[in-house]
Design an enzyme around this catalytic site. Structure first.
Site, PDB file in Angstrom:
ATOM      1  N   GLY A 184      -8.710  -4.516   1.202  1.00 22.35           N
ATOM      2  CA  GLY A 184      -9.204  -5.656   0.434  1.00 22.35           C
ATOM      3  C   GLY A 184      -8.147  -6.380  -0.377  1.00 22.35           C
ATOM      4  O   GLY A 184      -8.477  -7.188  -1.241  1.00 22.35           O
ATOM      5  N   SER A 238       2.950  -2.572   1.654  1.00 20.90           N
ATOM      6  CA  SER A 238       4.104  -2.017   0.922  1.00 20.90           C
ATOM      7  C   SER A 238       3.940  -0.513   0.722  1.00 20.90           C
ATOM      8  O   SER A 238       3.748  -0.052  -0.401  1.00 20.90           O
ATOM      9  CB  SER A 238       4.308  -2.737  -0.414  1.00 20.90           C
ATOM     10  OG  SER A 238       3.102  -2.893  -1.138  1.00 20.90           O
TER      11      SER A 238
END
Length: 210
Positions: free
Chosen positions: A37, A106
């Site tokens: 999300g 990341s």
């Protein structure tokens, strides 16, 4: 060669640009598994902040791979370079006085820490989108987990490549449980507490954001 490169200080600096916008510049870094999300919440937050008069920009993981990072793959080294480049761009945007949202898987703590270190103290806000792998697989809007489990995608985070959970994120979003409006309000409250939203803010109602 680098010895001949000297930083040039200009009269208009970050404080001037931020003061003009009545906000404190910051990089809000959304990290988490694919389908946790990140982009959804970052995009919704940008929409709300823009509607309330703030100056923003959203850097999205997929989008930057169409241009800035289109030459990179998904090896560990390429992932690190991807985040390094985005971090430098985010730093420039924050220097322009903007509230920057960056939505990137990341997966490595060290890479996220590098971005934190290149920014002035207090200008990196790590937002951990804490969604379980099971929930992400159920959502899977792009069908990536299915492809990864079939072996069609290699080095996919959460399947055959690791994700290193943030140890002390500024904001921890329970992405399995919270709705988008609840996540936005959590972030708005935090940004207000940190005096980033100097012009004030309004929390959102459940019906405002789909």
């Amino acid at each position: 060669m680098r010895n001949n490169v000297v930083w040039h200080h200009h009269p208009v600096d970050q404080s001037v640009r931020a003061g003009q916008k009545d906000q404190r510049p910051v990089v809000i870094w959304f990290t988490g598994l694919s389908a946790s999300g990140k982009s959804t919440l970052a995009g919704a937050l940008e929409g709300i902040l823009t509607a309330q008069g703030y100056h923003t920009y959203l850097l999205d993981g997929d989008n930057v791979r169409h241009g800035l990072c289109k030459d990179l793959g998904f090896s560990d080294a390429d992932r690190t370079e991807n985040i390094r480049r985005v971090g430098e761009v985010a730093k420039l945007m924050a220097d322009a006085g903007l509230i920057v949202m960056a939505a990137f898987i990341s997966p490595f703590r060290a890479d996220r820490q590098i971005v934190r270190k290149i920014l002035p103290p207090g200008q990196f806000v790590e937002v951990f989108m804490d969604a379980s792998l099971e929930v992400c697989k159920e959502r899977d809007p792009k069908g990536l987990y299915i492809k990864a489990e079939r072996g069609e995608i290699k080095q996919f985070t959460g399947i055959d490549s690791p994700y290193e959970v943030p140890l002390e994120p500024e904001v921890h979003v329970d992405a399995d449980r919270l709705s988008v409006p609840e996540g936005i309000n959590l972030l708005l409250d935090y940004l207000h507490e940190q005096e980033i939203l100097r012009g004030g803010y309004q929390r959102v109602e459940e019906s405002i954001v789909a």
